[in-house]
Scaffold this active site. Structure first.
Site, mmCIF file in Angstrom:
data_model
loop_
_atom_site.group_PDB
_atom_site.id
_atom_site.type_symbol
_atom_site.label_atom_id
_atom_site.label_comp_id
_atom_site.label_asym_id
_atom_site.label_seq_id
_atom_site.Cartn_x
_atom_site.Cartn_y
_atom_site.Cartn_z
ATOM 1 N N CYS A 61 0.797 -1.028 0.003
ATOM 2 C CA CYS A 61 -0.043 0.136 -0.020
ATOM 3 C C CYS A 61 0.957 1.315 0.054
ATOM 4 O O CYS A 61 1.592 1.474 1.016
ATOM 5 C CB CYS A 61 -0.846 0.038 1.088
ATOM 6 N N GLY A 73 -11.474 -3.958 -9.500
ATOM 7 C CA GLY A 73 -11.520 -3.174 -8.421
ATOM 8 C C GLY A 73 -12.075 -1.875 -9.060
ATOM 9 O O GLY A 73 -13.486 -1.821 -9.014
HETATM 10 C C1 LIG Z 1 -10.408 3.408 -3.219
HETATM 11 C C2 LIG Z 1 -9.610 1.998 -3.254
HETATM 12 C C3 LIG Z 1 -9.095 1.507 -1.973
HETATM 13 C C4 LIG Z 1 -8.131 0.610 -1.953
HETATM 14 N N1 LIG Z 1 -7.744 -0.282 -1.034
HETATM 15 C C5 LIG Z 1 -6.806 -1.332 -0.960
HETATM 16 C C6 LIG Z 1 -6.442 -1.801 0.245
HETATM 17 O O1 LIG Z 1 -7.092 -1.574 1.347
HETATM 18 N N2 LIG Z 1 -5.797 -2.913 0.168
HETATM 19 C C7 LIG Z 1 -5.099 -3.347 -1.001
HETATM 20 O O2 LIG Z 1 -4.490 -4.325 -1.148
HETATM 21 N N3 LIG Z 1 -5.405 -2.912 -2.073
HETATM 22 C C8 LIG Z 1 -6.564 -1.515 -1.980
HETATM 23 N N4 LIG Z 1 -6.486 -0.997 -3.346
HETATM 24 C C9 LIG Z 1 -6.005 -1.226 -4.587
HETATM 25 C C10 LIG Z 1 -6.948 -2.438 -5.291
HETATM 26 O O3 LIG Z 1 -6.924 -3.651 -4.722
HETATM 27 C C11 LIG Z 1 -6.227 -2.801 -6.693
HETATM 28 O O4 LIG Z 1 -4.987 -3.437 -6.463
HETATM 29 C C12 LIG Z 1 -6.045 -1.771 -7.633
HETATM 30 O O5 LIG Z 1 -7.047 -0.562 -7.640
HETATM 31 C C13 LIG Z 1 -5.739 -1.816 -9.043
HETATM 32 O O6 LIG Z 1 -6.985 -2.677 -9.439
HETATM 33 P P1 LIG Z 1 -8.009 -1.785 -10.438
HETATM 34 O O7 LIG Z 1 -7.280 -0.998 -11.437
HETATM 35 O O8 LIG Z 1 -9.029 -2.877 -11.015
HETATM 36 O O9 LIG Z 1 -8.768 -1.095 -9.412
HETATM 37 C C14 LIG Z 1 -7.298 0.052 -3.347
HETATM 38 C C15 LIG Z 1 -7.882 0.640 -4.532
HETATM 39 C C16 LIG Z 1 -8.808 1.762 -4.507
HETATM 40 C C17 LIG Z 1 -9.248 2.222 -5.762
#
Ligand SMILES: Cc1cc2nc3c(=O)[nH]c(=O)nc-3n(C[C@H](O)[C@H](O)[C@H](O)COP(=O)(O)O)c2cc1C
Ligand SMILES: Cc1cc2nc3c(=O)[nH]c(=O)nc-3n(C[C@H](O)[C@H](O)[C@H](O)COP(=O)(O)OP(=O)(O)OC[C@H]3O[C@@H](n4cnc5c(N)ncnc54)[C@H](O)[C@@H]3O)c2cc1C
Ligand code: FES
Lengths: 237, 304
Positions: free
Chosen positions: B133, B268
């Site tokens: 993170c 996500g």
């Molecule tokens: C609002 C938000 C909160 C997120 N919180 C976490 C989290 O708590 N733990 C984590 O491992 N990834 C977190 N992520 C990352 C997502 O799980 C993911 O790895 C990342 O957004 C890429 O995928 P996507 O493009 O489909 O969103 C978060 C992403 C977003 C947008």
């Protein structure tokens, strides 16, 4: 999916859009709107300006990409409309002030209607503050007992909180804070409607968090309406 | 619609997923909100909001900013803490039959270890270790960037973790391939990638960064081509299963990740476009299989 029934310009950059949508929405709630496929990524939260069982009307200001797309929608165009989401303004009674700044006036129209319907004895004054041009003041006259507008100044200068049992407000944060400071030691209960940026709109992503006296709240799910003293609490205490 | 001879079900490190589509951590809370909007039972799984040992209030200031084809977020791991989660949020999922993935972040090896010791006593399918993170000052970022620093936390957690262990990699890693090989060598059961890319936006009127923390995490369609390349590289380098993610928005995107070698995928940011978009992705994948007479995703997995 909703269908646009009407989308008309009411000032330089304010628009009223009526959408066909069966609903039982409550005053102060909002919808997540979208009139495009993938981009912009996020849907736009917009409050209920007016509603009946088959339609919802939105008052929005064209400020960027999303609202600009809304402004180009024509009758019969489709719009994705998810909601209604969020809590409601409280059903207050007595002498009530509704205070709106800019497009923050939007949720106050239906709220005034509802409060009057709930208790016709209530006396409702609507304060409308604008930076350069007053809009929809005639419409607001039909739902309030008294309308006070201010263009170019501070709408908060117009109000004496002592006169009210309850004050409901929506608008820029500094405006709402001034109002709270003015009214916090009076008998008026003050409620604010927050407009934090949102992504999911339903409470799943925590990007709209508002720190309050009783801990973190999700504006989309626990709000958008909060007691002002919860939001403008003194962190040092 | 389900063709009898064709199944989307996958065996992911011994956990059977009814289909390979999982919602990504941080974008679906603990499932309760989306559960009211659509049938989340149809999902392959849910990766729950990232936890830390103790409650975290998360970051101040603006937490979300849109970019062309993406979003940047700076939530800062706001969460109720592991003990609260185990007693209150986790039990609410007990009647669902999808893979329950618990996502855990931390600020020190000790915190990770203590949190895992608590979680060991609870029932769920996979522990997803977030070593990546980018939001938390002095936190996740440090663990996920350098392979040798990550090794310590992965190794220690592996020794005590009773669940299937999946390590979620940061795309900000210095060497994503060596990082993934280290995870396999330390005994991880699976890998997920990618987390968000460290990114920045400036408010030119205030002459300040948009985010209080300066940087924030970029996700969404904007990152998909890079995420896909990284998933491809990692799938070539390890033999444990990989859950691929980063910008997946359509079923075509999901098939690309499978062809690049992923066993399953996570969705996500796309859920913010349409809350039940993952169900469209599942349907689209099934139709693709039917059209191409595929019986199992194995037939196209890692063919590139
Ligand atoms: C609002 C938000 C909160 C997120 N919180 C976490 C989290 O708590 N733990 C984590 O491992 N990834 C977190 N992520 C990352 C997502 O799980 C993911 O790895 C990342 O957004 C890429 O995928 P996507 O493009 O489909 O969103 C978060 C992403 C977003 C947008
Ligand atoms: C619960 C809620 C109810 C709302 N009700 C209404 C309404 O009834 N009518 C209406 O016109 N607007 C309303 N808004 C604000 C509206 O959602 C934003 O104006 C809209 O998302 C802007 O989208 P855009 O693509 O046009 O602008 P963008 O291109 O996204 O942004 C244009 C400018 O507006 C700023 N901006 C964008 N979103 C916000 C925000 N949430 N708060 C402050 N600044 C922002 C950006 O930083 C940028 O400077 C509401 C917001 C919330 C959270
Ligand atoms: S907008 Fe996602 S939790 Fe409020």
């Amino acid at each position: 999916m909703g269908k646009v029934l009407e989308n008309k310009k009411v000032s330089k950059d304010f628009f009223l859009m009526k959408v066909e949508q069966k609903n039982q929405a409550l005053m102060g709630q909002f919808y997540m709107l979208r009139a495009w496929e993938q981009y912009p990524v996020l849907s736009r939260p917009v409050s209920i300006y007016d509603r009946d069982d088959n339609t919802v009307t939105f008052l929005y200001k064209a400020v960027g990409k999303g609202t600009e797309i809304f402004s180009r929608l024509k009758k019969d165009d489709e719009i994705k409309i998810d909601g209604p989401y969020g809590n409601t303004f409280p059903y207050v009674e007595g002498r009530i002030a509704l205070v709106g700044g800019g497009v923050g006036i939007a949720p106050l129209f239906y709220t005034a209607k509802e409060l009057k319907k709930q208790n016709p004895e209530s006396n409702i004054t609507i304060y409308l503050g604008f930076s350069d041009e007053a809009v929809l003041t005639e419409e607001f006259k039909t739902v309030g007992d008294r309308i006070i507008t201010n263009v170019g100044g501070f709408i908060t200068d117009e109000i004496n909180p002592e006169e009210y049992d309850a004050i409901l407000t929506c608008g820029p944060l500094p405006m709402m804070r001034v109002l709270y400071e003015k009214g916090k030691d009076t008998k008026a209960e003050i409620y604010v409607s927050m407009e934090n940026r949102m992504a999911c709109g339903v409470g799943a992503c925590l990007v709209c968090t508002c720190k309050t006296a009783s801990g973190n709240k999700k504006v989309c799910k626990d709000g958008p309406v909060f007691p002002a003293k919860e939001v403008f609490y003194d962190e040092s205490k | 619609m389900m063709n009898q001879n064709s199944t989307l079900a996958v065996d992911f490190a011994g956990v059977v997923l009814k289909n390979p589509v999982v919602l990504a951590s941080g974008t679906c809370g603990f499932g309760q909100e989306y559960g009211k909007i659509f049938d989340i039972e149809k999902l392959g799984g849910l990766s729950l909001k990232g936890l830390t040992l103790h409650y975290r209030a998360g970051n101040d200031g603006i937490r979300i900013w849109e970019t062309p084809s993406g979003i940047m977020n700076s939530v800062g791991l706001e969460n109720p803490g592991v003990p609260h989660f185990a007693e209150h949020e986790l039990p609410m999922l007990k009647d669902y039959h999808f893979a329950k993935i618990v996502n855990l972040g931390g600020h020190s090896v000790e915190d990770y270890v203590k949190a895992v010791e608590i979680l060991n006593d609870y029932d769920f399918d996979i522990l997803e270790l977030n070593i990546s993170c980018p939001n938390v000052k002095g936190g996740g970022m440090n663990f996920g960037v350098k392979t040798e620093i990550a090794r310590e936390v992965v190794g220690k957690v592996r020794q005590i973790c009773k669940h299937k262990l999946m390590i979620k990699l940061s795309p900000n890693a210095e060497d994503i391939v060596s990082l993934s090989q280290m995870c396999q060598a330390e005994g991880a059961d699976a890998i997920s990638l990618v987390n968000t890319f460290l990114a920045m936006a400036v408010d030119i009127n205030k002459k300040k960064p948009v985010f209080d923390n300066g940087y924030a995490g970029l996700s969404g369609p904007a990152i998909k081509p890079i995420a896909l390349r990284m998933v491809h590289q990692v799938c070539k380098a390890v033999s444990i299963p990989v859950m691929g993610l980063g910008g997946i928005t359509t079923w075509e995107d999901a098939i690309e990740f499978i062809m690049a070698g992923a066993t399953a995928v996570q969705v996500g940011t796309a859920s913010f476009m349409k809350p039940d978009i993952a169900l469209d992705i599942i349907d689209g994948m099934q139709e693709y299989m039917n059209r191409n007479k595929l019986r199992d995703l194995k037939e196209i997995r890692g063919i590139l």
